[in-house]
Design a protein around this motif. Structure first.
Motif, PDB file in Angstrom:
ATOM      1  N   LEU A   1       0.833  -1.206   0.000  1.00  0.00           N
ATOM      2  CA  LEU A   1       0.000   0.000   0.000  1.00  0.00           C
ATOM      3  C   LEU A   1       0.867   1.254   0.000  1.00  0.00           C
ATOM      4  CD1 LEU A   1      -2.786   1.389   0.254  1.00  0.00           C
ATOM      5  CD2 LEU A   1      -2.511   1.187   2.721  1.00  0.00           C
ATOM      6  N   LEU A   2       1.940   1.245   0.765  1.00  0.00           N
ATOM      7  CA  LEU A   2       2.851   2.395   0.773  1.00  0.00           C
ATOM      8  C   LEU A   2       3.458   2.627  -0.605  1.00  0.00           C
ATOM      9  CD1 LEU A   2       4.747   1.867   4.161  1.00  0.00           C
ATOM     10  CD2 LEU A   2       2.840   3.416   3.690  1.00  0.00           C
ATOM     11  N   THR A   3       3.811   1.548  -1.290  1.00  0.00           N
ATOM     12  CA  THR A   3       4.364   1.671  -2.638  1.00  0.00           C
ATOM     13  C   THR A   3       3.311   2.190  -3.611  1.00  0.00           C
ATOM     14  OG1 THR A   3       5.918  -0.130  -2.190  1.00  0.00           O
ATOM     15  CG2 THR A   3       5.530   0.424  -4.496  1.00  0.00           C
ATOM     16  N   VAL A   4       2.081   1.715  -3.468  1.00  0.00           N
ATOM     17  CA  VAL A   4       0.988   2.190  -4.329  1.00  0.00           C
ATOM     18  C   VAL A   4       0.763   3.681  -4.108  1.00  0.00           C
ATOM     19  CG1 VAL A   4      -1.510   2.046  -4.657  1.00  0.00           C
ATOM     20  CG2 VAL A   4      -0.141  -0.021  -4.643  1.00  0.00           C
ATOM     21  N   ARG A   5       0.845   4.123  -2.880  1.00  0.00           N
ATOM     22  CA  ARG A   5       0.693   5.556  -2.593  1.00  0.00           C
ATOM     23  C   ARG A   5       1.815   6.370  -3.248  1.00  0.00           C
ATOM     24  NH1 ARG A   5      -0.951   5.323   3.807  1.00  0.00           N
ATOM     25  NH2 ARG A   5      -3.095   4.627   3.489  1.00  0.00           N
ATOM     26  N   LEU A   6       3.030   5.828  -3.265  1.00  0.00           N
ATOM     27  CA  LEU A   6       4.132   6.508  -3.955  1.00  0.00           C
ATOM     28  C   LEU A   6       3.852   6.595  -5.453  1.00  0.00           C
ATOM     29  CD1 LEU A   6       7.490   5.231  -2.425  1.00  0.00           C
ATOM     30  CD2 LEU A   6       6.608   7.540  -2.426  1.00  0.00           C
ATOM     31  N   LEU A   7       3.355   5.508  -6.025  1.00  0.00           N
ATOM     32  CA  LEU A   7       3.032   5.512  -7.458  1.00  0.00           C
ATOM     33  C   LEU A   7       1.957   6.562  -7.759  1.00  0.00           C
ATOM     34  CD1 LEU A   7       3.009   1.666  -8.055  1.00  0.00           C
ATOM     35  CD2 LEU A   7       4.567   3.301  -9.138  1.00  0.00           C
ATOM     36  N   ALA A   8       0.934   6.634  -6.904  1.00  0.00           N
ATOM     37  CA  ALA A   8      -0.125   7.631  -7.107  1.00  0.00           C
ATOM     38  C   ALA A   8       0.429   9.044  -6.977  1.00  0.00           C
ATOM     39  CB  ALA A   8      -1.256   7.395  -6.107  1.00  0.00           C
ATOM     40  N   ARG A   9       1.330   9.245  -6.020  1.00  0.00           N
ATOM     41  CA  ARG A   9       1.940  10.574  -5.864  1.00  0.00           C
ATOM     42  C   ARG A   9       2.745  10.942  -7.099  1.00  0.00           C
ATOM     43  NH1 ARG A   9       5.840  11.062  -1.073  1.00  0.00           N
ATOM     44  NH2 ARG A   9       3.930  10.598   0.065  1.00  0.00           N
TER      45      ARG A   9
END
Length: 91
Positions: free
Chosen positions: A73-81
Motif C-alpha cells: 500500500l505504501l508503494t501504491v501511494r508513492l506511485l499515485a503521488r
C-alpha cells in the motif's frame, strides 16, 4: 524496438528514505507493474487507473499477511503521488 520501462527512473522523484527502503519500493513497484501488465497488458504506469492498483491490492495480495499488504500500500501511494493523482486506497 522499444526500451523496457525504467521504474527506478520513474520513481526517482518521490523515493526517499534509506537505501533498503528505496530498494523495497522499487522491487514492489516492479511486481505491481508485472501483475498489471500480465492482467491488462498495460506496460507503463501512465496508462494505469485507480482500478488497476486497487485490483492488485485486493486480488494479487489476497493471501498475503497484513504487513505485506501494508508495505505494498505504501508503494501504491508513492506511485499515485508520482502520477499526481489524489487516489485513496484502503488498507
Amino acid at each position: 524496438m522499444s526500451k523496457p520501462f525504467d521504474m527506478e527512473l520513474f520513481l526517482a522523484a518521490v523515493l526517499t528514505g534509506s537505501n533498503a527502503t528505496r530498494q523495497r519500493h522499487l522491487r514492489q513497484a516492479k511486481m505491481i507493474q508485472a501483475g498489471i501488465s500480465e492482467r491488462w497488458q498495460l506496460e507503463t504506469p501512465w496508462a494505469w487507473k485507480k482500478k488497476h492498483l486497487a485490483w492488485f491490492l485486493d486480488h494479487r495480495l489476497a493471501g498475503r499477511c497484513k504487513a505485506t499488504r501494508y508495505y505494498y500500500l505504501l508503494t501504491v501511494r508513492l506511485l499515485a503521488r508520482r502520477l499526481e493523482r489524489a487516489w485513496v486506497f484502503k488498507c
